[in-house]
Design a protein around this motif. Structure first.
Motif, PDB file in Angstrom:
ATOM      1  N   LEU A 138      25.918   6.024  18.835  1.00 26.85           N
ATOM      2  CA  LEU A 138      26.089   5.286  20.090  1.00 26.85           C
ATOM      3  C   LEU A 138      27.493   4.714  20.215  1.00 26.85           C
ATOM      4  CD1 LEU A 138      22.646   3.500  20.288  1.00 26.85           C
ATOM      5  CD2 LEU A 138      23.575   5.088  21.987  1.00 26.85           C
ATOM      6  N   ARG A 139      28.016   4.174  19.128  1.00 25.43           N
ATOM      7  CA  ARG A 139      29.378   3.625  19.159  1.00 25.43           C
ATOM      8  C   ARG A 139      30.377   4.717  19.526  1.00 25.43           C
ATOM      9  NH1 ARG A 139      33.339   4.039  15.763  1.00 25.43           N
ATOM     10  NH2 ARG A 139      32.074   4.604  13.961  1.00 25.43           N
ATOM     11  N   LEU A 188      33.989   3.555  21.258  1.00 20.20           N
ATOM     12  CA  LEU A 188      34.347   2.251  20.708  1.00 20.20           C
ATOM     13  C   LEU A 188      34.699   2.389  19.233  1.00 20.20           C
ATOM     14  CD1 LEU A 188      31.475   0.121  22.277  1.00 20.20           C
ATOM     15  CD2 LEU A 188      33.888   0.052  22.906  1.00 20.20           C
ATOM     16  N   THR A 189      35.613   1.576  18.791  1.00 22.09           N
ATOM     17  CA  THR A 189      35.940   1.531  17.370  1.00 22.09           C
ATOM     18  C   THR A 189      35.016   0.539  16.674  1.00 22.09           C
ATOM     19  OG1 THR A 189      37.522  -0.273  17.655  1.00 22.09           O
ATOM     20  CG2 THR A 189      38.388   1.996  17.854  1.00 22.09           C
ATOM     21  N   LYS A 190      34.978   0.634  15.370  1.00 24.23           N
ATOM     22  CA  LYS A 190      34.204  -0.342  14.597  1.00 24.23           C
ATOM     23  C   LYS A 190      34.749  -1.746  14.855  1.00 24.23           C
ATOM     24  CE  LYS A 190      32.949   2.828  10.918  1.00 24.23           C
ATOM     25  NZ  LYS A 190      33.144   3.205   9.527  1.00 24.23           N
ATOM     26  N   LYS A 191      36.058  -1.843  14.959  1.00 25.11           N
ATOM     27  CA  LYS A 191      36.687  -3.141  15.205  1.00 25.11           C
ATOM     28  C   LYS A 191      36.244  -3.713  16.543  1.00 25.11           C
ATOM     29  CE  LYS A 191      41.104  -5.467  15.672  1.00 25.11           C
ATOM     30  NZ  LYS A 191      42.543  -5.364  15.789  1.00 25.11           N
ATOM     31  N   ALA A 192      36.195  -2.878  17.572  1.00 25.57           N
ATOM     32  CA  ALA A 192      35.789  -3.352  18.902  1.00 25.57           C
ATOM     33  C   ALA A 192      34.347  -3.856  18.891  1.00 25.57           C
ATOM     34  CB  ALA A 192      35.949  -2.232  19.926  1.00 25.57           C
ATOM     35  N   VAL A 193      33.455  -3.118  18.248  1.00 23.66           N
ATOM     36  CA  VAL A 193      32.053  -3.543  18.196  1.00 23.66           C
ATOM     37  C   VAL A 193      31.931  -4.823  17.376  1.00 23.66           C
ATOM     38  CG1 VAL A 193      29.712  -2.914  17.481  1.00 23.66           C
ATOM     39  CG2 VAL A 193      31.190  -1.205  18.550  1.00 23.66           C
ATOM     40  N   SER A 217      34.332  -5.362   8.322  1.00 22.10           N
ATOM     41  CA  SER A 217      33.687  -4.895   7.091  1.00 22.10           C
ATOM     42  C   SER A 217      32.171  -5.070   7.165  1.00 22.10           C
ATOM     43  CB  SER A 217      34.265  -5.584   5.859  1.00 22.10           C
ATOM     44  OG  SER A 217      34.035  -6.974   5.906  1.00 22.10           O
ATOM     45  N   THR A 218      31.707  -6.144   7.767  1.00 22.53           N
ATOM     46  CA  THR A 218      30.262  -6.343   7.931  1.00 22.53           C
ATOM     47  C   THR A 218      29.692  -5.254   8.824  1.00 22.53           C
ATOM     48  OG1 THR A 218      30.393  -8.728   7.599  1.00 22.53           O
ATOM     49  CG2 THR A 218      28.462  -7.910   8.774  1.00 22.53           C
ATOM     50  N   TYR A 219      30.368  -4.981   9.934  1.00 21.18           N
ATOM     51  CA  TYR A 219      29.876  -3.931  10.827  1.00 21.18           C
ATOM     52  C   TYR A 219      29.903  -2.575  10.133  1.00 21.18           C
ATOM     53  CZ  TYR A 219      28.864  -0.809  14.526  1.00 21.18           C
ATOM     54  OH  TYR A 219      28.262   0.196  15.241  1.00 21.18           O
ATOM     55  N   ASP A 259      21.635  -4.327  23.889  1.00 22.15           N
ATOM     56  CA  ASP A 259      22.246  -4.775  25.137  1.00 22.15           C
ATOM     57  C   ASP A 259      23.588  -4.092  25.375  1.00 22.15           C
ATOM     58  OD1 ASP A 259      20.105  -6.482  25.600  1.00 22.15           O
ATOM     59  OD2 ASP A 259      21.175  -8.275  24.921  1.00 22.15           O
ATOM     60  N   LEU A 260      24.395  -4.010  24.339  1.00 23.02           N
ATOM     61  CA  LEU A 260      25.723  -3.398  24.445  1.00 23.02           C
ATOM     62  C   LEU A 260      25.618  -1.949  24.912  1.00 23.02           C
ATOM     63  CD1 LEU A 260      28.814  -3.324  23.917  1.00 23.02           C
ATOM     64  CD2 LEU A 260      28.270  -2.741  21.540  1.00 23.02           C
TER      65      LEU A 260
END
Length: 72
Positions: free
Chosen positions: A8-9, A14-19, A28-30, A50-51
């Motif tokens: 989905l990302r 979207l980047t991991k940073k954006a999410v 790092s958590t994401y 929701d996102l």
């Protein structure tokens, strides 16, 4: 579930940073969520639904229908 949030990302470009910023968590958590190293909390699952305008059931792989749940 973890593969689904990655797909989905990427589908939403979207980047991991954006999410991570949207969720107010560290990158790092994401990244650990996507890798399946850390279990997703209910609040995070709800925010991701929701996102991506999908249902929690879709994220949890309880359905293959990505349509968001519509409550009457």
């Amino acid at each position: 579930m973890y593969q689904r949030i990655r797909e989905l990302r990427e589908a939403h470009h979207l980047t991991k940073k954006a999410v991570a910023e949207i969720l107010h968590i560290s990158v790092s958590t994401y990244a650990n969520y996507e890798a399946g190293k850390v279990r997703l909390r209910a609040l995070v699952i709800a925010r991701l639904a929701d996102l991506y305008d999908t249902s929690v059931d879709y994220l949890l792989e309880r359905t293959d229908d990505p349509s968001p749940a519509r409550y009457k």
